[in-house]
Design an enzyme around this catalytic site. Sequence first.
Site, PDB file in Angstrom:
ATOM      1  N   PHE A   1      -4.411   3.352  14.694  1.00  0.00           N
ATOM      2  CA  PHE A   1      -4.672   4.371  13.681  1.00  0.00           C
ATOM      3  C   PHE A   1      -5.743   3.837  12.738  1.00  0.00           C
ATOM      4  O   PHE A   1      -5.818   2.625  12.521  1.00  0.00           O
ATOM      5  CB  PHE A   1      -3.396   4.693  12.893  1.00  0.00           C
ATOM      6  CG  PHE A   1      -2.639   5.855  13.479  1.00  0.00           C
ATOM      7  CD1 PHE A   1      -1.945   5.705  14.675  1.00  0.00           C
ATOM      8  CD2 PHE A   1      -2.636   7.091  12.853  1.00  0.00           C
ATOM      9  CE1 PHE A   1      -1.261   6.775  15.231  1.00  0.00           C
ATOM     10  CE2 PHE A   1      -1.950   8.171  13.392  1.00  0.00           C
ATOM     11  CZ  PHE A   1      -1.268   8.021  14.583  1.00  0.00           C
TER      12      PHE A   1
ATOM     13  N   ASN B   1       0.851  -1.196   0.000  1.00  0.00           N
ATOM     14  CA  ASN B   1       0.000   0.000   0.000  1.00  0.00           C
ATOM     15  C   ASN B   1       0.889   1.251   0.000  1.00  0.00           C
ATOM     16  O   ASN B   1       2.113   1.155   0.003  1.00  0.00           O
ATOM     17  CB  ASN B   1      -0.945  -0.021   1.206  1.00  0.00           C
ATOM     18  CG  ASN B   1      -0.173  -0.153   2.499  1.00  0.00           C
ATOM     19  OD1 ASN B   1       0.592   0.728   2.873  1.00  0.00           O
ATOM     20  ND2 ASN B   1      -0.349  -1.280   3.184  1.00  0.00           N
TER      21      ASN B   1
HETATM   22  N1  CTP Z   1      -3.939  -3.440  11.916  1.00  0.00           N
HETATM   23  C1  CTP Z   1      -3.179  -4.480  12.372  1.00  0.00           C
HETATM   24  N2  CTP Z   1      -3.181  -5.674  11.693  1.00  0.00           N
HETATM   25  C2  CTP Z   1      -3.909  -5.821  10.576  1.00  0.00           C
HETATM   26  C3  CTP Z   1      -4.668  -4.745  10.096  1.00  0.00           C
HETATM   27  C4  CTP Z   1      -4.671  -3.561  10.793  1.00  0.00           C
HETATM   28  O1  CTP Z   1      -2.505  -4.349  13.393  1.00  0.00           O
HETATM   29  N3  CTP Z   1      -3.885  -6.984   9.926  1.00  0.00           N
HETATM   30  C5  CTP Z   1      -3.943  -2.177  12.693  1.00  0.00           C
HETATM   31  C6  CTP Z   1      -3.298  -1.007  12.000  1.00  0.00           C
HETATM   32  O2  CTP Z   1      -1.920  -0.913  12.358  1.00  0.00           O
HETATM   33  C7  CTP Z   1      -4.086   0.184  12.532  1.00  0.00           C
HETATM   34  C8  CTP Z   1      -5.452  -0.390  12.808  1.00  0.00           C
HETATM   35  O3  CTP Z   1      -5.284  -1.801  12.883  1.00  0.00           O
HETATM   36  O4  CTP Z   1      -3.579   0.643  13.755  1.00  0.00           O
HETATM   37  C9  CTP Z   1      -6.510  -0.081  11.785  1.00  0.00           C
HETATM   38  O5  CTP Z   1      -6.062  -0.472  10.517  1.00  0.00           O
HETATM   39  P1  CTP Z   1      -6.972  -0.255   9.228  1.00  0.00           P
HETATM   40  O6  CTP Z   1      -6.257  -0.772   8.043  1.00  0.00           O
HETATM   41  O7  CTP Z   1      -7.474   1.162   9.214  1.00  0.00           O
HETATM   42  O8  CTP Z   1      -8.243  -1.125   9.551  1.00  0.00           O
HETATM   43  P2  CTP Z   1      -8.552  -2.649   9.505  1.00  0.00           P
HETATM   44  O9  CTP Z   1      -8.687  -3.115  10.922  1.00  0.00           O
HETATM   45  O10 CTP Z   1      -7.584  -3.382   8.649  1.00  0.00           O
HETATM   46  O11 CTP Z   1     -10.010  -2.658   8.871  1.00  0.00           O
HETATM   47  P3  CTP Z   1     -10.467  -2.277   7.376  1.00  0.00           P
HETATM   48  O12 CTP Z   1      -9.292  -2.550   6.476  1.00  0.00           O
HETATM   49  O13 CTP Z   1     -11.614  -3.182   7.147  1.00  0.00           O
HETATM   50  O14 CTP Z   1     -10.854  -0.820   7.428  1.00  0.00           O
END
Ligand code: CTP
Length: 402
Positions: free
Chosen positions: A324, A211
Amino acid sequence: MTNNLKEKNIVLCVCGGIAAYKSAALLRLLIKAEAKVRVIMTQNAKAFVGPLTFEALSGQPVCTSLFDDREEGAIRHIEWANQADAVVIAPATANVIGKLANGIADDALTTFMLAVTCPKILCPSMNTIMYENRAMQRNLDILEADGYKLLAPGEGELACGTYGAGRLPEPADIADRLAHTLSPKDFKGKQILITAGPTLEPLDPVRFISNHSSGKMGYAIAGAGEYRGAEVILISGPTALPSPAGVRKIDVKTAREMADAVFEHMDKAHIIIKVAAVADYRPHETAVQKIKKNTDDMIVSMKKNIDILKEAGQRKKNQILVGFAAETQDLDKNAQKKLREKNLDMIAGNLVGDPSSGFGTDTNKVTLYFSDGSKEELQLMEKKSVADILLDRILKMVAENG
Ligand code: CTP
């Protein structure tokens, strides 16, 4: 960001080296930051830059001799040393370094240094061969053991025409180091674990799914935490950023590697901040050889990665856990849902898509959501400033947690 130099008494000591002209630029920066600066010069320094330059920039008389006829110089050095919050010697020449390492006090500058008890920053600057000379290195070791903070010279083209270590660091870096030295160490004794950057999920030996995360927000928090006295571990996916000074950095690539590193280190951390943009899915299989374009369509089957933050939320003991949330819509709803479901103390949400906020930018517009249901909307600001506010709120939670 807090200006740690404001109203601080700084003494700038200038020795006789070609880099003395940079000291004038340093002085300007310090004055701009509203520090009160007094300058002491050696006799040799006067051969490179006139005291009048420093006098005009600082608005204060410059001390060049113990026996100054304008004021009582011999007493002034004790008074200045008592009042100083920090002293910086830039440039520090081989001669002055040698004298300081041996406690010699034969002019205003070296006599003053014997009376100083506040933090002292030493910026050596000279020809590379002189800098690498064993006597010089021995003297620097002595001064470091005596409590001087050394700011190593940069590498580059030197005034004598050679190339190597010996350049005086840029005035902005010296000012930054001074500000660092003077910053309140309100995170002393605290360990912070931070994740930053993207993760990278390989498809084959040459391709991956990832990403746009640049890592800037996480690195800014790591730098700010170290600045404020915390012991920082930064678990970082691949980024183009330099490691923040004083921070222990652990490099990872995939979500699974990041998860392993987080769970290995999280128990000791008082505060865990997950800024990383973790890939939610990884290819079911990573091809051993480069995938060839033999078909018109290609379907990649993906498997869900572990949600590291959610798992950390289940494992956390008396620790502050911060996440975050980068969203493209419904920020309040999505961020608050993640806060609850991942058992967080705080989540910092931002809308991506705005050119001034989010991936790759130096600024961010963040809203903080807390576990008691309250929220705080921050203005658009530098990521460094967001980092400081975030740490302020965390410190408040740490205090409330006991
Ligand atoms: N995060 C994590 N592990 C993952 C995905 C996310 O630790 N596999 C953590 C990120 O570091 C961030 C938070 O979760 O602090 C939110 O990440 P985000 O990508 O915004 O959300 P997701 O939980 O992945 O949900 P979605 O993609 O459905 O919005």
